[in-house]
Design an enzyme around this catalytic site. Structure first.
Site, mmCIF file in Angstrom:
data_model
loop_
_atom_site.group_PDB
_atom_site.id
_atom_site.type_symbol
_atom_site.label_atom_id
_atom_site.label_comp_id
_atom_site.label_asym_id
_atom_site.label_seq_id
_atom_site.Cartn_x
_atom_site.Cartn_y
_atom_site.Cartn_z
ATOM 1 C CE LYS A 139 -4.452 0.933 0.271
ATOM 2 N NZ LYS A 139 -5.624 0.111 -0.048
ATOM 3 N N GLY A 167 -5.546 2.638 -7.362
ATOM 4 C CA GLY A 167 -6.206 3.731 -6.650
ATOM 5 C C GLY A 167 -6.657 3.345 -5.249
ATOM 6 C CG ASP A 168 -7.274 3.336 -0.811
ATOM 7 O OD1 ASP A 168 -7.604 2.152 -0.759
ATOM 8 O OD2 ASP A 168 -7.481 4.121 0.128
ATOM 9 C CG ASN A 217 -14.874 3.565 -7.417
ATOM 10 O OD1 ASN A 217 -14.680 2.497 -6.833
ATOM 11 N ND2 ASN A 217 -15.070 3.631 -8.716
#
Ligand code: GLU
Length: 448
Positions: free
Chosen positions: A128, A167-168, A243
């Site tokens: 991450k 993404g995050d 999202n």
């Protein structure tokens, strides 16, 4: 040493070696406590120092990210990439851009990602990254300059077969585009599989945008079905409006539920007729605006200041899709009092440890994040496969694979729970099922 003593001794190492890192401590504590019976059954894991290695990231990279804003002022952010565990595949996991980002948050997310990625059944390890950059209110050019500076350092640490970011929170299609463009320039190669969540015109996968939200609903539907229920006719509250929240709302509505509330960090909207998701998509995806603008299009809806109050809205199913720690003990008690039957996590660690205890002791169905929201990263892995094959699957092909993956995650978690006499405890089951695959791979690869 028995399982309990072993876990206790490793938790002490985690606390003393990572002082002040609350999110990381909480994530590790929640997982390790549920693994106690695994170590009772597998003393060879203790001998191999498996947990001591498991809780220590393979590599942590922290770097300076300087960029110049539109006013010509120099800004400096801190960038992170934690390459946590590569036992079953290359490091894989998103990048988060949010002012709250620090090493504790990146390590908690990276740690969860190891187990989540393992649960997908696909060959991806855990990692991450991100930065404390705040994208809110920044111009397009400022976001681009930040992404380029971030990638100027990150590019040397990632690669098709080593580490694949995505993404995050704060990183969507726009940011991945800027990062990929700069990666390509620096690396001098069109290595499309080095990032996932790309645009469809340059190697992205159909259904990746929808995957986390859709996957959450597929998983939750499976959990409901296993308990003689379904989304049909249910009232649902979804927190967040990014999202994950958008596509969870869309799919839950398609399955016959009525989603009545959505939120952002300022407050929540309540629409008793069911949220019109196209209005929300326009506000969030096109205008990058605030959720209260919903009332301009749907004046019959209500807006309430304060995002935590969303849990006071009566619902059958709660889908927390905003961020970590958004449901505390008090909010959990309100959900129980209001008769909520299931809570399933779209965000990473949205329920505090105390909140989870409230859900479980009151018999609510609980879908833990690492299982319930694994659809996003699963689809990322499918994007990598398509990039390697230089092929694109149709939306239906990807969606079908996603449904199967989510069903299997539920099945494997619930079987692991049964095997360890914790029937219906999907949290424990997901931890054990995710851990066993990584543990077996680590045992076979020697002390590394
Ligand atoms: N950030 C997402 C997660 O928490 C997706 C990661 C990915 O696609 O690599 O799983």
């Amino acid at each position: 040493m028995n399982g309990k003593e072993y876990v206790q001794s490793v938790l002490e190492i985690v606390k003393s070696r990572n002082e002040g890192e609350k999110e990381f401590h909480d994530a590790v504590t929640e997982v390790l406590k549920s693994l106690v019976p695994v170590f009772d059954k597998h003393p060879e894991f203790i001998e191999a120092g498996l947990l001591e290695r498991f809780i220590e990231p393979e590599r942590q990279i922290i770097f300076r990210v300087p960029w110049v804003d539109d006013a010509g002022i120099v800004n400096v952010n801190r960038g992170f990439r934690v390459q946590f565990n590569s036992a079953i595949g290359p490091y894989k996991g998103g990048l988060r851009l949010h002012p709250s980002v620090n090493i504790s948050i990146i390590k908690f997310l990276g740690f969860e990602q190891i187990l989540k990625n393992s649960l997908t059944g696909l060959p991806i390890g855990g990692g991450k990254g991100g930065s404390d950059f705040n994208p809110k209110g920044k111009s397009n050019n400022e976001v681009m300059r930040f992404c380029q500076s971030f990638m100027a350092e990150l590019y040397r640490h990632i690669g098709l077969d080593t580490d694949i970011p995505a993404g995050d929170i704060g990183v969507g299609g726009r940011e991945i585009g800027f990062m990929y463009g700069y990666y390509k320039k620096l690396a001098g190669a069109n290595d499309q599989g080095v990032l996932t969540g790309k645009g469809l015109s340059y190697g992205g996968s159909l259904a990746r945008t929808e995957a986390t939200g859709y996957g959450l609903v597929y998983f939750t539907e499976e959990m409901l079905k296993d308990n003689g229920n379904s989304f049909k006719g249910k009232t649902v509250v979804v927190s967040g409006s990014g999202n994950v929240a958008i596509y969870a709302t869309k799919k839950a509505t398609e399955l016959g539920a009525k989603v009545v509330a959505l939120s952002d960090s300022n407050g929540y909207i309540y629409d008793k007729n069911g949220i019109n998701i196209d209005v929300v998509k326009d506000i969030k995806e096109v205008k990058r605006g605030r959720i209260k603008e919903y009332l301009e299009k749907v004046p019959t809806a209500q807006y309430v200041e304060g995002c935590r109050k969303i849990w006071e809205v009566k619902c059958d199913i709660a889908l927390p899709c905003a961020t970590q720690g958004e449901i505390d003990k008090q909010s959990a008690e309100i959900l129980v009092k209001n008769g909520t039957m299931a809570v399933s996590e779209g965000a990473n660690m949205p329920s505090s440890l105390e909140a989870i205890e409230v859900f479980q002791s009151n018999g609510l169905l609980f879908g833990p994040a690492k299982a319930a929201n694994a659809g996003g990263v699963a689809c990322s892995s499918l994007e990598m496969s398509q990039n390697s094959m230089r092929l694109s699957w149709t939306f239906e092909e990807v969606d079908e694979k996603l449904q199967l993956i989510m069903k299997n995650i539920y099945k494997n978690s619930s079987e692991a729970a049964k095997e360890y006499d914790q029937e219906k405890n999907i949290l424990v089951g997901a931890n054990i099922a995710g851990f066993m695959k990584v543990a077996n791979a680590m045992m076979l690869q020697g002390i590394v």
